[in-house]
Design a protein around this motif. Structure first.
Motif, PDB file in Angstrom:
ATOM      1  N   HIS A 176     133.645 -16.885  77.697  1.00 32.39           N
ATOM      2  CA  HIS A 176     132.317 -16.654  78.290  1.00 32.39           C
ATOM      3  C   HIS A 176     132.007 -15.161  78.372  1.00 32.39           C
ATOM      4  O   HIS A 176     130.828 -14.778  78.270  1.00 32.39           O
ATOM      5  CB  HIS A 176     132.248 -17.284  79.678  1.00 32.39           C
ATOM      6  N   LEU A 177     133.027 -14.343  78.512  1.00 35.49           N
ATOM      7  CA  LEU A 177     132.798 -12.899  78.529  1.00 35.49           C
ATOM      8  C   LEU A 177     132.267 -12.416  77.187  1.00 35.49           C
ATOM      9  O   LEU A 177     131.479 -11.464  77.128  1.00 35.49           O
ATOM     10  CB  LEU A 177     134.098 -12.174  78.887  1.00 35.49           C
ATOM     11  N   GLY A 178     132.669 -13.067  76.117  1.00 39.55           N
ATOM     12  CA  GLY A 178     132.191 -12.668  74.792  1.00 39.55           C
ATOM     13  C   GLY A 178     130.733 -12.991  74.563  1.00 39.55           C
ATOM     14  O   GLY A 178     130.107 -12.431  73.633  1.00 39.55           O
ATOM     15  N   ASN A 179     130.134 -13.887  75.351  1.00 34.23           N
ATOM     16  CA  ASN A 179     128.716 -14.221  75.194  1.00 34.23           C
ATOM     17  C   ASN A 179     127.790 -13.259  75.923  1.00 34.23           C
ATOM     18  O   ASN A 179     126.564 -13.452  75.884  1.00 34.23           O
ATOM     19  CB  ASN A 179     128.455 -15.643  75.690  1.00 34.23           C
ATOM     20  N   ILE A 180     128.343 -12.248  76.574  1.00 34.65           N
ATOM     21  CA  ILE A 180     127.513 -11.270  77.282  1.00 34.65           C
ATOM     22  C   ILE A 180     126.943 -10.300  76.256  1.00 34.65           C
ATOM     23  O   ILE A 180     127.697  -9.672  75.505  1.00 34.65           O
ATOM     24  CB  ILE A 180     128.332 -10.543  78.356  1.00 34.65           C
ATOM     25  N   ARG A 181     125.640 -10.190  76.223  1.00 33.73           N
ATOM     26  CA  ARG A 181     124.963  -9.299  75.298  1.00 33.73           C
ATOM     27  C   ARG A 181     124.083  -8.322  76.097  1.00 33.73           C
ATOM     28  O   ARG A 181     123.444  -8.714  77.082  1.00 33.73           O
ATOM     29  CB  ARG A 181     124.088 -10.087  74.314  1.00 33.73           C
ATOM     30  N   PHE A 182     124.090  -7.050  75.629  1.00 32.03           N
ATOM     31  CA  PHE A 182     123.310  -6.008  76.278  1.00 32.03           C
ATOM     32  C   PHE A 182     122.179  -5.572  75.354  1.00 32.03           C
ATOM     33  O   PHE A 182     122.322  -5.576  74.126  1.00 32.03           O
ATOM     34  CB  PHE A 182     124.187  -4.808  76.632  1.00 32.03           C
ATOM     35  N   ALA A 183     121.082  -5.161  75.984  1.00 36.27           N
ATOM     36  CA  ALA A 183     119.919  -4.622  75.260  1.00 36.27           C
ATOM     37  C   ALA A 183     119.873  -3.112  75.425  1.00 36.27           C
ATOM     38  O   ALA A 183     120.356  -2.554  76.422  1.00 36.27           O
ATOM     39  CB  ALA A 183     118.634  -5.266  75.779  1.00 36.27           C
ATOM     40  N   ASP A 184     119.335  -2.462  74.424  1.00 41.94           N
ATOM     41  CA  ASP A 184     119.208  -0.998  74.500  1.00 41.94           C
ATOM     42  C   ASP A 184     118.286  -0.607  75.659  1.00 41.94           C
ATOM     43  O   ASP A 184     117.225  -1.220  75.881  1.00 41.94           O
ATOM     44  CB  ASP A 184     118.656  -0.452  73.189  1.00 41.94           C
ATOM     45  N   PRO A 191     120.993   1.809  83.372  1.00 39.82           N
ATOM     46  CA  PRO A 191     121.980   1.010  82.628  1.00 39.82           C
ATOM     47  C   PRO A 191     121.290   0.000  81.726  1.00 39.82           C
ATOM     48  O   PRO A 191     120.137  -0.379  81.927  1.00 39.82           O
ATOM     49  CB  PRO A 191     122.788   0.333  83.728  1.00 39.82           C
ATOM     50  N   CYS A 192     122.016  -0.465  80.752  1.00 39.05           N
ATOM     51  CA  CYS A 192     121.503  -1.460  79.807  1.00 39.05           C
ATOM     52  C   CYS A 192     121.375  -2.813  80.508  1.00 39.05           C
ATOM     53  O   CYS A 192     122.214  -3.190  81.340  1.00 39.05           O
ATOM     54  CB  CYS A 192     122.429  -1.586  78.603  1.00 39.05           C
ATOM     55  N   GLN A 193     120.331  -3.517  80.166  1.00 36.87           N
ATOM     56  CA  GLN A 193     120.072  -4.809  80.767  1.00 36.87           C
ATOM     57  C   GLN A 193     120.683  -5.919  79.901  1.00 36.87           C
ATOM     58  O   GLN A 193     120.975  -5.751  78.719  1.00 36.87           O
ATOM     59  CB  GLN A 193     118.562  -5.019  80.929  1.00 36.87           C
ATOM     60  N   LEU A 194     120.813  -7.071  80.535  1.00 34.17           N
ATOM     61  CA  LEU A 194     121.386  -8.228  79.849  1.00 34.17           C
ATOM     62  C   LEU A 194     120.334  -8.902  78.993  1.00 34.17           C
ATOM     63  O   LEU A 194     119.127  -8.839  79.272  1.00 34.17           O
ATOM     64  CB  LEU A 194     121.951  -9.218  80.863  1.00 34.17           C
ATOM     65  N   MET A 195     120.790  -9.590  77.942  1.00 35.00           N
ATOM     66  CA  MET A 195     119.903 -10.282  77.010  1.00 35.00           C
ATOM     67  C   MET A 195     120.077 -11.791  77.151  1.00 35.00           C
ATOM     68  O   MET A 195     121.199 -12.306  77.231  1.00 35.00           O
ATOM     69  CB  MET A 195     120.221  -9.894  75.560  1.00 35.00           C
ATOM     70  N   GLY A 196     118.936 -12.491  77.176  1.00 33.84           N
ATOM     71  CA  GLY A 196     118.938 -13.941  77.124  1.00 33.84           C
ATOM     72  C   GLY A 196     119.732 -14.570  78.251  1.00 33.84           C
ATOM     73  O   GLY A 196     119.531 -14.315  79.442  1.00 33.84           O
ATOM     74  N   ASP A 197     120.693 -15.441  77.842  1.00 34.87           N
ATOM     75  CA  ASP A 197     121.529 -16.172  78.798  1.00 34.87           C
ATOM     76  C   ASP A 197     122.771 -15.392  79.193  1.00 34.87           C
ATOM     77  O   ASP A 197     123.747 -15.988  79.676  1.00 34.87           O
ATOM     78  CB  ASP A 197     121.939 -17.511  78.203  1.00 34.87           C
ATOM     79  N   ALA A 198     122.763 -14.095  78.986  1.00 38.82           N
ATOM     80  CA  ALA A 198     123.952 -13.307  79.306  1.00 38.82           C
ATOM     81  C   ALA A 198     124.243 -13.318  80.803  1.00 38.82           C
ATOM     82  O   ALA A 198     125.410 -13.222  81.208  1.00 38.82           O
ATOM     83  CB  ALA A 198     123.777 -11.874  78.812  1.00 38.82           C
TER      84      ALA A 198
END
Length: 834
Positions: A176-184, A191-198
């Motif tokens: 589940h940690l690998g599904n964390i995605r950040f946006a520029d 700080p960078c924000q999370l993307m989608g279902d992150a």
């Protein structure tokens, strides 16, 4: 002893472990048998666990070991297995967060996703059909995706079910940690924000790892910078830095979990140091690797293969030529490919690729791929094993290994060598409430003291290359202190298909193993080396050829029996025999040369050393051919003698059979003739008795008639009745005479029931009172010598015709004999005239 496997499947190591565990576990008592069985089971169960956590599917192998391991099977003085120990080298932990195309992550992640039960899926948040970015190719099913086998093996190693569930829960948290995605971030100060279902993924990961959600997200987004002892700065990370910190957490947790499993396995199978004296080592290392994109992992793996290849060269090739010198052979050494220049390029002093990479890690400046490439090319330009690809768009350098050139990309090389772990990540993991993470990341006061060192007492950075080089040196020390045996396993194809042999792939594997150079040196030298006493024992038969073709004073005749040779035979005794055998080689070479070949047969290359005979394969073929000829001649002689003996034996048997058959036939004929003679005697005796009886009756009848006639002459009447006894006798004679005639004239073959029918037919005569027949004599006549009946009319005998064709014919008629009563019935007038 140590067995080294290179370019091989893990299956080979598994089979070797099972073989040695079974062979060495041969105790004498029941208690020791139980201990040995328990140790054997634990040693074998360590394989599934280490393969599940350390193996993965790659482009060339479905079960490739992504770490090196050295398994030490410990034996006591009785050569019984008492324990084992496992040492690992350079786990490819980057595979947790980064997988190449068409490759997979470690097997354990696929096992828990495919083999977990319904309750376990709810507990670990692994629903059916869930997609994870760190779990590529989930639909591909392999034989290694067997979750129950791993769980059972862990249970045998002492890892109970709650601990297993804790391990799998941590692994699910990493997925589940690998599904964390950040946006520029548009603002560098934010700080960078999370993307989608992150956000959902980080919540689930924090729950599974039992970490506070907000501190986890903050640690991934913000970097802490310390200046001195009290000044702390917080700087938001870019999107790339956030991904690196996320991957760093996963790699750090997985690496420590793997080391912890190895320590648990060692504590379960390792024996007391005082209980074992020797060991058998199994070294299963990575094979030579060359991919389209090669980085620090491939550089370390190929560096280890270069070191092992040098050990192989020193142990086999160099030792082979040194043996020639020890044996006293005048041998010009073959120039073989030595990989020492390549090792000097990789680890040489003072400047090498490893030293330059480590130096870049110690410099307090941002690393540059192009700058590292320039430094390597300028500092090591004189090395023959260093090359450069001018057509490559990315910064890289080429190293010419013994197995072929490999291109390494310098991008990210320094960062991987540093393997930086931000202190705030370690502190975050130490705050976890998970029991397993508390064991993996203990709160050590010494670590806190080392986190804030002064600028003057800062310890040098321990890089990945430095640690790997140190562990490799320890391994080579073990190999130098043992007797190594190399096992080379070749895959016929990379698809795992049966009955498919791809020549290109096999040739590349042979080159990667260094076997091509080995074959070249062996062919140039003397690959066949036989001790003197073994040589004499096998090829002593060739002396028969020399004794028959060219006997000389120095060629003793072959012994009657087979000589027995042993290693203790004196050299003075063996040398004449060796020379006598080797003198047959020219004749064998001339016989093997074609008659029409104009080239003269050259002498076979063979050398007789101090303790061994050195020869090539062609010489060995000549000797074997000559030995086969001698054995064929001996076989022909034995066969000829045996055939002669067999034919003689068959002739004796045939003559004996003829004699026996003749004797039996003679005995049977004599027996049959005796039976015929006996039967003929009985028949003749009975026939004579009957004839005598009939003659006696006839004579008595005649005598009685004459007496009665004489006594009744004065009687006035012309007929007189016979007494009752004489009348009955006469009636029996009259009735039974055809029966005697039939029996006398009957055919030989008429017997049994047919003969009874004949008798019955003859006995069916007309019966009547005996008084109806009267006998009259001539009155007034004297000297009557025959009976003359006085019939009342004509007398007729009513007899049924006999079925025998010759029943009415006398067998031996006499001219003077009476053949029937019809012939003696004389008329009264005829008697009266006599």
């Amino acid at each position: 002893m140590c067995l080294v496997e290179k370019r091989t499947l893990t299956w080979t190591s598994r089979c070797l472990m099972k073989f040695y565990a079974v062979v060495a576990a041969s105790p004498t008592s029941w208690e020791s048998h139980r201990i040995a069985e328990r140790i054997e089971q634990r040693i074998l169960n360590s394989n599934p666990v280490m393969e599940a956590f350390g193996n993965a599917c790659t482009l060339r192998n479905n079960n490739s070991s992504r770490f090196g391991k050295f398994i030490q099977l410990q034996l006591n003085r009785a050569q019984q297995m008492t324990g084992a120990a496992v040492q690992t080298y350079l786990l490819e932990k980057t595979r947790v967060a980064c997988q190449a195309s068409s490759e997979r992550n470690f097997h354990i992640f696929y096992q828990i996703c495919k083999g977990a039960g319904t309750d376990e899926r709810l507990q670990w948040h692994l629903p059916e059909g869930a997609a994870f970015s760190w779990l590529p190719n989930p639909d591909r099913t392999l034989e290694e995706d067997c979750f129950e086998v791993t769980r059972e093996a862990m249970l045998h190693l002492g890892i109970d079910t709650p601990t297993q569930n804790n391990i799998f829960q941590v692994l699910a948290g990493l997925l589940h940690l690998g599904n964390i995605r950040f946006a520029d971030s548009e603002d560098e100060a934010q700080p960078c924000q999370l993307m989608g279902d992150a956000k959902c993924s980080i919540r689930t990961s924090a729950s599974l790892l039992q970490l506070p959600e907000d501190p986890l997200l903050e640690t991934l987004q913000i970097r802490t910078i310390r200046a001195g002892r009290q000044q702390v700065f917080r700087k938001p990370c870019s999107r790339a830095e956030c991904d690196i910190r996320r991957d760093c957490v996963a790699k750090l947790v997985y690496a420590r979990l793997f080391d912890w499993l190895v320590s648990v396995i060692n504590s379960s199978i390792c024996a007391d140091p005082d209980s074992w004296t020797t060991f058998i080592g199994l070294l299963d290392v990575y094979g030579f690797e060359s991919f389209p994109n090669n980085s620090l992992e491939q550089l370390c793996i190929n560096y280890a293969n270069e070191k092992l290849q040098q050990h192989f060269v020193a142990h086999y090739l160099r030792a082979q030529q040194e043996e020639y010198a020890v044996e006293g052979l005048e041998w010009s050494f073959v120039n073989y490919q030595d990989n020492q220049p390549c090792l000097d390029l990789l680890e040489g002093s003072p400047i090498s690729i490893c030293s330059l990479i480590n130096e870049e890690c110690r410099l307090n400046r941002p690393s540059s791929a192009a700058q590292l490439q320039t430094r390597i090319e300028s500092a090591l330009a004189g090395s023959p094993c260093l090359g450069h690809n001018k057509l490559s768009r990315e910064p890289s350098f080429i190293v010419v290994h013994y197995a072929g050139p490999v291109q390494y990309h310098t991008a990210g090389l320094v960062e991987k060598n540093k393997d930086p772990v931000p202190p705030e990540l370690t502190r975050l993991l130490q705050q976890s409430q998970d029991p397993l993470l508390k064991v993996l990341f203990p709160a050590d006061p010494e670590e806190k003291a080392q986190e804030e060192p002064s600028g003057q007492s800062r310890a040098p950075v321990l890089t990945v290359v430095s640690k790997f080089k140190a562990s490799l040196e320890q391994l080579l020390q073990v190999l130098h202190s043992t007797t190594p045996h190399y096992i080379r396993c070749i895959k016929p194809n990379s698809q795992g298909q049966a009955h498919t042999f791809l020549q290109e792939e096999v040739l590349s594997q042979l080159e990667a193993c260094g076997l091509v150079e080995t074959i070249h040196i062996s062919a140039a030298g003397f690959p066949v080396r036989i001790p003197h006493w073994n040589f004499v024992e096998r090829y002593e038969l060739l002396r028969r050829l020399r004794a028959r073709t060219s006997p000389g004073p120095h060629s003793p005749l072959p012994a009657e029996g087979r000589s027995e040779w042993s290693p203790c035979t004196e050299a003075a005794t063996l040398q004449p025999l060796l020379q006598d055998i080797l003198h047959t080689l020219p004749a064998l070479t001339q016989a093997a040369t074609a008659p029409g070949d104009p080239a003269e047969a050259s002498a076979a290359p063979v050398h007789c050393g101090r303790t061994k005979v050195f020869m090539t394969d062609s010489t060995l073929e000549l000797l074997e051919h000559g030995r086969a000829q001698v054995l064929e001649q001996c076989a022909r002689r034995i066969q000829g003698s045996w055939r002669r003996h067999w034919y003689r034996k068959q002739g004796r048997r045939r003559r004996a059979a003829v004699l026996i058959q003749a004797a039996i036939r003679s005995w049977l004929v004599r027996k049959h003739v005796r039976r015929l003679h006996a039967a003929a005697t009985v028949i003749g005796r009975a026939w004579r008795r009957w004839r005598i009886g009939m003659a006696f009756l006839a004579l008595k009848e005649l005598d009685g008639v004459e007496e009665n006639h004489l006594s009744q002459v004065p009687l006035p009447t012309g007929s007189l009745l016979l007494p009752q006894t004489q009348t009955s006798l006469l009636a029996a004679v009259i009735r039974l005479w055809p029966l005697g005639l039939v029996l006398a004239n009957a055919a030989v073959g008429v017997r049994g029931f047919q003969r009874k029918l004949v008798v019955w037919a003859c006995l069916q005569l007309p019966t009547g009172s005996p008084s109806s027949y009267t006998v009259q004599t001539a009155q007034g006549q004297a000297g009557v010598t025959s009976i003359r009946a006085l019939p009342q009319g004509s007398i007729k005998f009513h007899c049924r015709k006999s079925p025998l064709p010759y029943a009415d014919i006398c067998p031996e008629p006499l001219p003077y004999s009476v053949t029937g009563f019809n012939q003696i019935l004389l008329e009264r007038d005829s008697l009266g005239h006599r």
